[in-house]
Design a protein around this motif. Structure first.
Motif, PDB file in Angstrom:
ATOM      1  N   ASN A   8       0.825  -1.214   0.000  1.00  0.00           N
ATOM      2  CA  ASN A   8       0.000   0.000   0.000  1.00  0.00           C
ATOM      3  C   ASN A   8       0.853   1.255   0.000  1.00  0.00           C
ATOM      4  N   LEU A   9       1.952   1.228   0.730  1.00  0.00           N
ATOM      5  CA  LEU A   9       2.825   2.403   0.787  1.00  0.00           C
ATOM      6  C   LEU A   9       3.537   2.664  -0.531  1.00  0.00           C
ATOM      7  N   THR A  10       3.777   1.621  -1.310  1.00  0.00           N
ATOM      8  CA  THR A  10       4.542   1.792  -2.549  1.00  0.00           C
ATOM      9  C   THR A  10       3.687   2.211  -3.739  1.00  0.00           C
ATOM     10  N   SER A  11       2.424   2.511  -3.505  1.00  0.00           N
ATOM     11  CA  SER A  11       1.611   3.043  -4.591  1.00  0.00           C
ATOM     12  C   SER A  11       1.969   4.505  -4.867  1.00  0.00           C
ATOM     13  N   LYS A  12       2.737   5.107  -3.962  1.00  0.00           N
ATOM     14  CA  LYS A  12       3.263   6.463  -4.143  1.00  0.00           C
ATOM     15  C   LYS A  12       4.776   6.401  -3.995  1.00  0.00           C
ATOM     16  N   LYS A  13       5.463   7.375  -4.582  1.00  0.00           N
ATOM     17  CA  LYS A  13       6.921   7.397  -4.458  1.00  0.00           C
ATOM     18  C   LYS A  13       7.295   7.609  -2.995  1.00  0.00           C
ATOM     19  N   THR A  14       8.139   6.720  -2.510  1.00  0.00           N
ATOM     20  CA  THR A  14       8.578   6.754  -1.120  1.00  0.00           C
ATOM     21  C   THR A  14      10.076   6.482  -1.087  1.00  0.00           C
ATOM     22  N   SER A  39       6.983  -7.503  -2.349  1.00  0.00           N
ATOM     23  CA  SER A  39       5.839  -6.610  -2.560  1.00  0.00           C
ATOM     24  C   SER A  39       6.229  -5.276  -3.185  1.00  0.00           C
ATOM     25  N   THR A  40       7.504  -4.948  -3.197  1.00  0.00           N
ATOM     26  CA  THR A  40       7.932  -3.679  -3.793  1.00  0.00           C
ATOM     27  C   THR A  40       8.290  -3.806  -5.263  1.00  0.00           C
ATOM     28  N   VAL A  41       8.307  -5.023  -5.778  1.00  0.00           N
ATOM     29  CA  VAL A  41       8.651  -5.249  -7.181  1.00  0.00           C
ATOM     30  C   VAL A  41       7.395  -5.096  -8.026  1.00  0.00           C
ATOM     31  N   PRO A  42       7.447  -4.283  -9.070  1.00  0.00           N
ATOM     32  CA  PRO A  42       6.270  -4.148  -9.942  1.00  0.00           C
ATOM     33  C   PRO A  42       5.897  -5.492 -10.558  1.00  0.00           C
ATOM     34  N   THR A  43       4.608  -5.835 -10.515  1.00  0.00           N
ATOM     35  CA  THR A  43       4.183  -7.136 -11.034  1.00  0.00           C
ATOM     36  C   THR A  43       3.854  -7.091 -12.516  1.00  0.00           C
ATOM     37  N   ALA A  44       3.428  -5.968 -13.028  1.00  0.00           N
ATOM     38  CA  ALA A  44       3.080  -5.858 -14.438  1.00  0.00           C
ATOM     39  C   ALA A  44       4.262  -5.261 -15.193  1.00  0.00           C
ATOM     40  N   ARG A  47       3.536  -3.181 -18.488  1.00  0.00           N
ATOM     41  CA  ARG A  47       2.631  -2.031 -18.476  1.00  0.00           C
ATOM     42  C   ARG A  47       3.364  -0.745 -18.777  1.00  0.00           C
ATOM     43  N   LYS A  48       2.654   0.171 -19.417  1.00  0.00           N
ATOM     44  CA  LYS A  48       3.255   1.475 -19.710  1.00  0.00           C
ATOM     45  C   LYS A  48       3.198   2.391 -18.507  1.00  0.00           C
ATOM     46  N   GLU A  49       2.092   2.344 -17.744  1.00  0.00           N
ATOM     47  CA  GLU A  49       1.989   3.189 -16.566  1.00  0.00           C
ATOM     48  C   GLU A  49       2.548   2.447 -15.352  1.00  0.00           C
ATOM     49  N   VAL A  50       3.167   3.188 -14.474  1.00  0.00           N
ATOM     50  CA  VAL A  50       3.781   2.607 -13.282  1.00  0.00           C
ATOM     51  C   VAL A  50       2.758   2.643 -12.153  1.00  0.00           C
ATOM     52  N   GLY A  51       2.482   1.492 -11.588  1.00  0.00           N
ATOM     53  CA  GLY A  51       1.521   1.427 -10.490  1.00  0.00           C
ATOM     54  C   GLY A  51       2.180   1.197  -9.150  1.00  0.00           C
ATOM     55  N   ARG A  52       3.464   0.872  -9.159  1.00  0.00           N
ATOM     56  CA  ARG A  52       4.169   0.559  -7.924  1.00  0.00           C
ATOM     57  C   ARG A  52       5.555   1.161  -8.005  1.00  0.00           C
ATOM     58  N   PHE A  53       6.006   1.750  -6.919  1.00  0.00           N
ATOM     59  CA  PHE A  53       7.330   2.373  -6.863  1.00  0.00           C
ATOM     60  C   PHE A  53       8.155   1.679  -5.790  1.00  0.00           C
ATOM     61  N   SER A  54       9.361   1.294  -6.135  1.00  0.00           N
ATOM     62  CA  SER A  54      10.239   0.651  -5.156  1.00  0.00           C
ATOM     63  C   SER A  54      10.942   1.706  -4.319  1.00  0.00           C
ATOM     64  N   PRO A  55      10.856   1.594  -2.997  1.00  0.00           N
ATOM     65  CA  PRO A  55      11.581   2.548  -2.162  1.00  0.00           C
ATOM     66  C   PRO A  55      13.080   2.271  -2.240  1.00  0.00           C
ATOM     67  N   LYS A  56      13.878   3.296  -1.973  1.00  0.00           N
ATOM     68  CA  LYS A  56      15.331   3.102  -1.988  1.00  0.00           C
ATOM     69  C   LYS A  56      15.781   2.261  -0.800  1.00  0.00           C
ATOM     70  N   GLU A  57      15.073   2.412   0.324  1.00  0.00           N
ATOM     71  CA  GLU A  57      15.477   1.704   1.546  1.00  0.00           C
ATOM     72  C   GLU A  57      14.258   1.198   2.300  1.00  0.00           C
ATOM     73  N   ILE A  58      14.387  -0.005   2.857  1.00  0.00           N
ATOM     74  CA  ILE A  58      13.409  -0.525   3.811  1.00  0.00           C
ATOM     75  C   ILE A  58      14.202  -0.897   5.057  1.00  0.00           C
TER      76      ILE A  58
END
Length: 107
Positions: A8-14, A39-44, A47-58
């Motif tokens: 849920n948090l990775t739906s926005k840039k973090t 969960s941070t890896v984009p599954t599609a 796709r042309k549009e990005v729906g998930r953003f990987s954070p730099k650090e967890i």
């Protein structure tokens, strides 16, 4: 639960995500970290549009002072393997055939 929260948090840039884990066995901690990584890896991939953003650090914080670097190393390796398997499964047959699969496997 950790993977759902991070997804849920990775739906926005973090930039960074912090997770406090309490009362988990080493095995449960391993599962939580793998779930967070996957969960941070984009599954599609296509796709042309990005729906998930990987954070730099967890960052994972435990409630006790015990070291868990061996758990982190194993979780990182397993999360990377799962992400690679997902990527390979989503490739079309014209891009992934036995010879290209062998090259990927050697890397």
């Amino acid at each position: 639960a950790v993977a759902c929260a991070i997804r849920n948090l990775t739906s926005k840039k973090t930039e960074r995500i912090g997770v406090v884990v309490t009362g988990l066995t080493e095995s449960n901690l391993l599962g939580a970290i793998i779930g967070a990584g996957v969960s941070t890896v984009p599954t599609a991939i296509r796709r042309k549009e990005v729906g998930r953003f990987s954070p730099k650090e967890i960052h994972f914080l435990r409630d006790d002072a015990s070291q868990f670097s061996n758990v982190l190393q194993r979780a990182k390796a397993e999360a990377e393997a799962i992400a690679l398997a997902r990527e390979l499964v989503n490739l079309p047959p014209r891009e992934l055939y036995p010879e290209t699969f062998a090259v990927v496997a050697q890397q």
